[in-house]
Enzyme design. Structure first.
Site, PDB file in Angstrom:
ATOM      1  N   ARG A 113      38.255  49.688  36.399  1.00  0.00           N
ATOM      2  CA  ARG A 113      39.420  49.010  37.053  1.00  0.00           C
ATOM      3  C   ARG A 113      40.366  49.634  37.656  1.00  0.00           C
ATOM      4  NH1 ARG A 113      36.285  44.357  36.783  1.00  0.00           N
ATOM      5  NH2 ARG A 113      36.477  43.220  34.694  1.00  0.00           N
ATOM      6  N   HIS A 135      21.734  43.820  36.026  1.00  0.00           N
ATOM      7  CA  HIS A 135      21.833  42.926  35.109  1.00  0.00           C
ATOM      8  C   HIS A 135      21.110  41.475  34.958  1.00  0.00           C
ATOM      9  CE1 HIS A 135      24.452  41.358  37.970  1.00  0.00           C
ATOM     10  NE2 HIS A 135      25.537  41.956  37.681  1.00  0.00           N
ATOM     11  N   ASP A 181      27.452  46.710  31.625  1.00  0.00           N
ATOM     12  CA  ASP A 181      28.456  45.894  32.566  1.00  0.00           C
ATOM     13  C   ASP A 181      29.693  45.649  32.019  1.00  0.00           C
ATOM     14  OD1 ASP A 181      29.150  44.776  34.960  1.00  0.00           O
ATOM     15  OD2 ASP A 181      27.919  42.811  34.399  1.00  0.00           O
TER      16      ASP A 181
HETATM   17  O1  DOR Z   1      30.790  39.459  34.496  1.00  0.00           O
HETATM   18  C1  DOR Z   1      31.097  39.995  35.322  1.00  0.00           C
HETATM   19  N1  DOR Z   1      32.110  40.570  35.471  1.00  0.00           N
HETATM   20  N2  DOR Z   1      29.963  40.331  36.181  1.00  0.00           N
HETATM   21  C2  DOR Z   1      30.055  40.811  37.302  1.00  0.00           C
HETATM   22  O2  DOR Z   1      29.284  40.779  38.418  1.00  0.00           O
HETATM   23  C3  DOR Z   1      31.507  41.362  37.788  1.00  0.00           C
HETATM   24  C4  DOR Z   1      32.296  41.765  36.518  1.00  0.00           C
HETATM   25  C5  DOR Z   1      33.810  42.233  36.707  1.00  0.00           C
HETATM   26  O3  DOR Z   1      33.904  43.028  37.797  1.00  0.00           O
HETATM   27  O4  DOR Z   1      34.587  41.512  35.945  1.00  0.00           O
HETATM   28 ZN    ZN Z   2      29.284  44.683  36.887  1.00  0.00          ZN
HETATM   29 ZN    ZN Z   3      27.377  42.177  38.673  1.00  0.00          ZN
END
Ligand code: DOR
Ligand code: ZN
Ligand code: ZN
Length: 425
Positions: free
Chosen positions: A62, A230, A303
């Protein structure tokens, strides 16, 4: 440093050994105990298991831009607490990691924080807008280890083909988040019984599968490697299995939530279950496990998608997608896959360390003499309860709160230095 009387997880299985670390590398692995030297740091590992340092090739840190959700420091603390010695961070930041300046910022800040190794992943297109390729050469020089448009797919197939070609010229792979937005079209969950029950808008498996198929066909036509992010559908697993069988250079990952949970978890409208791709049905969960077992799915990633409570404490349809995963991934995977006899400890080490290292060409991923001393020391017998409000990540968004799991990280060692030690008080 010496790690004494440890059960060590190697390619050939688990054995009792002492691991000697010198100058940040594994200097010796010996089965017969030796006298310790003066000034040597001794870690008594009786009853503990040493895995090759875990590697998570799919993390959202982030920073820059969304530091309210997570930053490089908090994400690093979560990583080492979860046993990760290396992580790769996705480019959907603000600004996007689409040039050498942002990529260099990440690597510099990661070194300053100095906990785990952090490798940035560059965007495929400028601003992730899907219009023109990002400055790939400059990003490679600044340390990116792969390219990804994570959060979405590059819609233009010609642009994606060019991306694979350019990436390969720079020795990089594309990591593909597979989604056709015309099919997912603002949906929050999987299309099926539970979308009907809840009245939440559902997305077909095909929203993921058509894009997996396209990436496989592009990679096959160009004879270039591709990595599928994923994987959540039974049909996606089958597409990848068939592609591998005919020689397509494809690798794939999945996440603990896809082999542990199903869309039944959404029935109470807990927004911590909202993730993209969405939690699917039991048939999919079982197929993902089968894919892990037969090698169709090469690795396990988190993820890790931390969000602020404000992004989740809203109605389901409006909540952000994502699960905060770094602090639970190892225990969830160990409990679901190894405790149950589906995978051996050595196979889990391959999914969470060896394979990601090989896919991205990173040093590490194996316990052997000469390798960097990246080590994850765990007590596999310790049972604990997931408490998201105790996460060190800023993202407390986990659907696993209250779950009992096995496998507690005791030490995380990076290049021979202890970067995390469990506090018992
Ligand atoms: O659940 C998810 N969150 N899938 C994604 O592809 C992006 C990610 C995010 O950046 O929050
Ligand atoms: Zn991701
Ligand atoms: Zn993703």
């Amino acid at each position: 440093m010496i790690l004494q009387n440890a059960e060590i997880v190697t390619r050939d299985g688990v054995k009792l050994a002492d691991v000697t670390v010198e100058n940040g590398r594994i200097a010796k692995i010996s089965s017969c105990p030796r006298a310790t030297k003066r000034d040597e740091l001794v870690l008594d590992c009786r009853g503990l298991t040493v895995f090759p340092g875990l590697i998570d090739m799919h993390v959202h840190l982030r920073e820059p831009g969304f530091e309210r959700k997570e930053d490089i420091a908090s994400g690093s603390r979560a990583a080492v607490k979860g046993g990760f010695t290396q992580i790769c961070c996705m480019p959907n930041t603000d600004p996007v990691i689409d040039n050498k300046v942002v990529a260099s910022y990440i690597t510099a800040r990661a070194k300053e924080v100095g906990l785990c190794k952090i490798h940035p992943i560059g965007a495929i297109t400028k601003g992730q807008r899907g219009e023109e390729l990002a400055a790939i050469g400059g990003m490679k020089a600044a340390g990116v280890v792969a390219l990804s448009e994570d959060g979405k797919s590059v819609q233009n197939s010609k642009l994606m083909a060019n991306a694979m070609l350019y990436a390969s010229d720079f020795g990089l792979k594309c990591l593909c988040h597979c989604e056709d937005p015309a099919l997912s079209d603002g949906a929050s969950v999987n299309e099926g019984y539970y979308s009907t029950l809840t009245g939440l808008k559902g997305s077909l498996r095909a929203a993921e599968d058509v894009m997996i198929a396209r990436e496989l066909l592009l990679a096959e036509s160009l004879d270039l490697p591709v990595h599928i992010c994923h994987v959540s559908t039974y049909s996606g697993v089958q597409l990848i299995r068939e592609a591998k069988a005919r020689g397509v250079k494809v690798t794939a990952e999945t996440c603990p939530h896809y082999f542990i949970l199903t869309d039944e978890a959404i029935k109470n409208f807990d927004t911590n279950t909202k993730v993209n791709p969405p939690l699917r049905a039991e048939k999919d969960r079982l197929a993902v496990i089968e894919g892990l077992k037969d090698g169709t799915i090469d690795c396990i990633v988190t993820d890790h998608a931390p969000h602020h409570a404000d992004d989740k404490n809203v109605e389901y349809a409006l909540a952000a997608f994502g699960i905060s995963g770094l602090e639970t991934s190892f225990a969830l995977s160990y409990t679901a896959l190894v405790k149950t006899g589906l995978l051996t400890p050595a196979q889990l080490a391959e999914k969470m360390s060896g394979a990601p290292a090989k896919i991205l060409g990173l040093e590490g991923g194996e316990l052997k003499v000469g390798a960097p001393a990246d080590l994850t020391v765990v007590d596999l017998n310790e049972k604990w309860t997931v408490e998201p409000n105790k996460f060190v990540s800023k993202g407390k968004n986990s659907p696993f709160g209250g779950r009992e799991v096995y496998g507690k990280v005791k030490y995380t060692v990076v290049d021979g230095t202890i970067k995390y030690e469990e506090q018992t008080a």
